[in-house]
Design a protein around this motif. Structure first.
Motif, PDB file in Angstrom:
ATOM      1  N   MET A   1     -27.720   9.749 -72.484  1.00 32.66           N
ATOM      2  CA  MET A   1     -28.636   8.954 -71.696  1.00 32.66           C
ATOM      3  C   MET A   1     -28.727   9.512 -70.288  1.00 32.66           C
ATOM      4  SD  MET A   1     -29.620   6.456 -73.602  1.00 32.66           S
ATOM      5  CE  MET A   1     -29.180   5.509 -75.012  1.00 32.66           C
ATOM      6  N   PRO A   2     -29.392  10.625 -70.092  1.00 32.08           N
ATOM      7  CA  PRO A   2     -29.524  11.165 -68.739  1.00 32.08           C
ATOM      8  C   PRO A   2     -30.377  10.268 -67.839  1.00 32.08           C
ATOM      9  CG  PRO A   2     -30.005  12.845 -70.382  1.00 32.08           C
ATOM     10  CD  PRO A   2     -29.929  11.530 -71.085  1.00 32.08           C
ATOM     11  N   HIS A   3     -29.878  10.028 -66.646  1.00 35.62           N
ATOM     12  CA  HIS A   3     -30.632   9.338 -65.597  1.00 35.62           C
ATOM     13  C   HIS A   3     -30.652  10.264 -64.398  1.00 35.62           C
ATOM     14  CE1 HIS A   3     -32.308   6.390 -62.950  1.00 35.62           C
ATOM     15  NE2 HIS A   3     -31.300   6.538 -62.124  1.00 35.62           N
ATOM     16  N   VAL A   4     -31.829  10.553 -63.904  1.00 34.34           N
ATOM     17  CA  VAL A   4     -31.999  11.488 -62.797  1.00 34.34           C
ATOM     18  C   VAL A   4     -32.573  10.742 -61.604  1.00 34.34           C
ATOM     19  CG1 VAL A   4     -33.174  13.584 -62.032  1.00 34.34           C
ATOM     20  CG2 VAL A   4     -32.446  13.373 -64.414  1.00 34.34           C
ATOM     21  N   VAL A   5     -31.971  10.944 -60.438  1.00 31.85           N
ATOM     22  CA  VAL A   5     -32.508  10.404 -59.194  1.00 31.85           C
ATOM     23  C   VAL A   5     -32.948  11.590 -58.348  1.00 31.85           C
ATOM     24  CG1 VAL A   5     -32.052   9.058 -57.118  1.00 31.85           C
ATOM     25  CG2 VAL A   5     -30.972   8.412 -59.286  1.00 31.85           C
ATOM     26  N   ILE A   6     -34.211  11.605 -58.010  1.00 27.43           N
ATOM     27  CA  ILE A   6     -34.769  12.674 -57.198  1.00 27.43           C
ATOM     28  C   ILE A   6     -35.046  12.108 -55.815  1.00 27.43           C
ATOM     29  CG2 ILE A   6     -36.707  14.262 -56.913  1.00 27.43           C
ATOM     30  CD1 ILE A   6     -37.068  14.053 -60.003  1.00 27.43           C
ATOM     31  N   LYS A   7     -34.462  12.729 -54.814  1.00 28.75           N
ATOM     32  CA  LYS A   7     -34.706  12.325 -53.428  1.00 28.75           C
ATOM     33  C   LYS A   7     -35.529  13.411 -52.783  1.00 28.75           C
ATOM     34  CE  LYS A   7     -30.721   9.475 -53.319  1.00 28.75           C
ATOM     35  NZ  LYS A   7     -29.792   8.751 -52.535  1.00 28.75           N
ATOM     36  N   MET A   8     -36.663  13.008 -52.219  1.00 28.34           N
ATOM     37  CA  MET A   8     -37.583  13.969 -51.611  1.00 28.34           C
ATOM     38  C   MET A   8     -38.072  13.418 -50.282  1.00 28.34           C
ATOM     39  SD  MET A   8     -39.974  15.200 -54.803  1.00 28.34           S
ATOM     40  CE  MET A   8     -40.867  13.672 -54.896  1.00 28.34           C
ATOM     41  N   GLN A  18     -45.600  11.344 -60.724  1.00 27.35           N
ATOM     42  CA  GLN A  18     -45.677  11.246 -62.181  1.00 27.35           C
ATOM     43  C   GLN A  18     -45.536  12.621 -62.819  1.00 27.35           C
ATOM     44  OE1 GLN A  18     -45.776   8.864 -64.474  1.00 27.35           O
ATOM     45  NE2 GLN A  18     -45.599   7.266 -62.949  1.00 27.35           N
ATOM     46  N   ARG A  19     -46.196  13.614 -62.243  1.00 25.48           N
ATOM     47  CA  ARG A  19     -46.120  14.989 -62.772  1.00 25.48           C
ATOM     48  C   ARG A  19     -44.704  15.520 -62.674  1.00 25.48           C
ATOM     49  NH1 ARG A  19     -47.360  18.567 -66.338  1.00 25.48           N
ATOM     50  NH2 ARG A  19     -47.700  20.655 -65.543  1.00 25.48           N
ATOM     51  N   ILE A  20     -44.050  15.294 -61.544  1.00 26.09           N
ATOM     52  CA  ILE A  20     -42.660  15.726 -61.373  1.00 26.09           C
ATOM     53  C   ILE A  20     -41.777  15.058 -62.428  1.00 26.09           C
ATOM     54  CG2 ILE A  20     -40.640  15.548 -59.842  1.00 26.09           C
ATOM     55  CD1 ILE A  20     -42.709  15.869 -57.489  1.00 26.09           C
ATOM     56  N   GLU A  36     -36.949  11.724 -75.565  1.00 18.33           N
ATOM     57  CA  GLU A  36     -37.608  11.241 -74.352  1.00 18.33           C
ATOM     58  C   GLU A  36     -37.174   9.820 -74.004  1.00 18.33           C
ATOM     59  OE1 GLU A  36     -42.057  10.679 -72.425  1.00 18.33           O
ATOM     60  OE2 GLU A  36     -41.867  11.409 -74.475  1.00 18.33           O
ATOM     61  N   SER A  37     -36.958   9.005 -75.021  1.00 20.44           N
ATOM     62  CA  SER A  37     -36.572   7.609 -74.790  1.00 20.44           C
ATOM     63  C   SER A  37     -35.182   7.478 -74.157  1.00 20.44           C
ATOM     64  CB  SER A  37     -36.619   6.820 -76.100  1.00 20.44           C
ATOM     65  OG  SER A  37     -35.714   7.365 -77.044  1.00 20.44           O
ATOM     66  N   SER A  38     -34.421   8.559 -74.142  1.00 23.64           N
ATOM     67  CA  SER A  38     -33.084   8.528 -73.544  1.00 23.64           C
ATOM     68  C   SER A  38     -33.096   8.866 -72.056  1.00 23.64           C
ATOM     69  CB  SER A  38     -32.164   9.522 -74.258  1.00 23.64           C
ATOM     70  OG  SER A  38     -32.018   9.179 -75.612  1.00 23.64           O
ATOM     71  N   ILE A  41     -35.916   8.380 -64.921  1.00 22.19           N
ATOM     72  CA  ILE A  41     -36.035   9.124 -63.670  1.00 22.19           C
ATOM     73  C   ILE A  41     -36.495   8.190 -62.564  1.00 22.19           C
ATOM     74  CG2 ILE A  41     -37.282  10.975 -62.464  1.00 22.19           C
ATOM     75  CD1 ILE A  41     -37.473  12.412 -65.157  1.00 22.19           C
ATOM     76  N   ALA A  42     -35.823   8.270 -61.429  1.00 19.61           N
ATOM     77  CA  ALA A  42     -36.224   7.537 -60.221  1.00 19.61           C
ATOM     78  C   ALA A  42     -36.547   8.555 -59.136  1.00 19.61           C
ATOM     79  CB  ALA A  42     -35.095   6.624 -59.753  1.00 19.61           C
ATOM     80  N   ILE A  43     -37.517   8.230 -58.307  1.00 23.70           N
ATOM     81  CA  ILE A  43     -37.843   9.086 -57.168  1.00 23.70           C
ATOM     82  C   ILE A  43     -37.736   8.242 -55.909  1.00 23.70           C
ATOM     83  CG2 ILE A  43     -39.620  10.456 -56.024  1.00 23.70           C
ATOM     84  CD1 ILE A  43     -40.662  11.256 -58.784  1.00 23.70           C
ATOM     85  N   ASP A  44     -36.879   8.688 -54.997  1.00 29.88           N
ATOM     86  CA  ASP A  44     -36.678   8.019 -53.717  1.00 29.88           C
ATOM     87  C   ASP A  44     -37.331   8.827 -52.612  1.00 29.88           C
ATOM     88  OD1 ASP A  44     -35.107   6.135 -55.031  1.00 29.88           O
ATOM     89  OD2 ASP A  44     -33.218   7.073 -54.452  1.00 29.88           O
ATOM     90  N   ASP A  45     -38.212   8.189 -51.851  1.00 27.11           N
ATOM     91  CA  ASP A  45     -38.830   8.835 -50.698  1.00 27.11           C
ATOM     92  C   ASP A  45     -37.915   8.671 -49.486  1.00 27.11           C
ATOM     93  OD1 ASP A  45     -41.269   9.682 -51.849  1.00 27.11           O
ATOM     94  OD2 ASP A  45     -42.051   7.641 -51.728  1.00 27.11           O
ATOM     95  N   VAL A  46     -37.694   9.768 -48.777  1.00 25.37           N
ATOM     96  CA  VAL A  46     -36.828   9.760 -47.606  1.00 25.37           C
ATOM     97  C   VAL A  46     -37.621  10.308 -46.419  1.00 25.37           C
ATOM     98  CG1 VAL A  46     -34.677  10.657 -46.620  1.00 25.37           C
ATOM     99  CG2 VAL A  46     -34.805  10.165 -49.066  1.00 25.37           C
ATOM    100  N   PRO A  47     -37.647   9.588 -45.299  1.00 24.97           N
ATOM    101  CA  PRO A  47     -38.319  10.128 -44.120  1.00 24.97           C
ATOM    102  C   PRO A  47     -37.668  11.450 -43.692  1.00 24.97           C
ATOM    103  CG  PRO A  47     -37.875   7.793 -43.830  1.00 24.97           C
ATOM    104  CD  PRO A  47     -37.141   8.232 -45.077  1.00 24.97           C
ATOM    105  N   ALA A  48     -38.483  12.407 -43.302  1.00 25.64           N
ATOM    106  CA  ALA A  48     -37.975  13.727 -42.913  1.00 25.64           C
ATOM    107  C   ALA A  48     -36.905  13.629 -41.821  1.00 25.64           C
ATOM    108  CB  ALA A  48     -39.130  14.617 -42.447  1.00 25.64           C
TER     109      ALA A  48
END
Length: 76
Positions: A1-8, A18-20, A36-38, A41-48
């Motif tokens: 069950m991979p969970h990925v958090v992307i901070k950008m 969505q594309r990412i 795919e059901s496993s 993905i979360a994407i966190d926006d971070v101020p520069a």
């Protein structure tokens, strides 16, 4: 069950996020051999202006020896 958090750094639109997420999902499925059901993905926006104090110093720097892909920069 991979969970990925992307901070950008903030500024990307929903379509780009969505594309990412789609591309990362495919890579995780292929690399981990999971469905795919496993994958989640979360994407966190971070101020520069907050990147160094909110992400680099508390998360990247202490884990540098565990990173499979290291950043090509070091903040001042």
């Amino acid at each position: 069950m991979p969970h990925v958090v992307i901070k950008m750094i903030e500024g990307r639109g929903e379509a780009q996020k969505q594309r990412i997420a789609e591309l990362v999902t495919r890579a995780i499925m292929e690399g981990a051999g999971c469905k795919e059901s496993s994958v989640s993905i979360a994407i966190d926006d971070v101020p520069a202006a907050d990147w160094t104090s909110a992400v680099y110093r508390p998360e990247i720097e202490p884990a540098i020896d565990r990173l499979y892909k290291k950043p090509g920069y070091k903040p001042e």
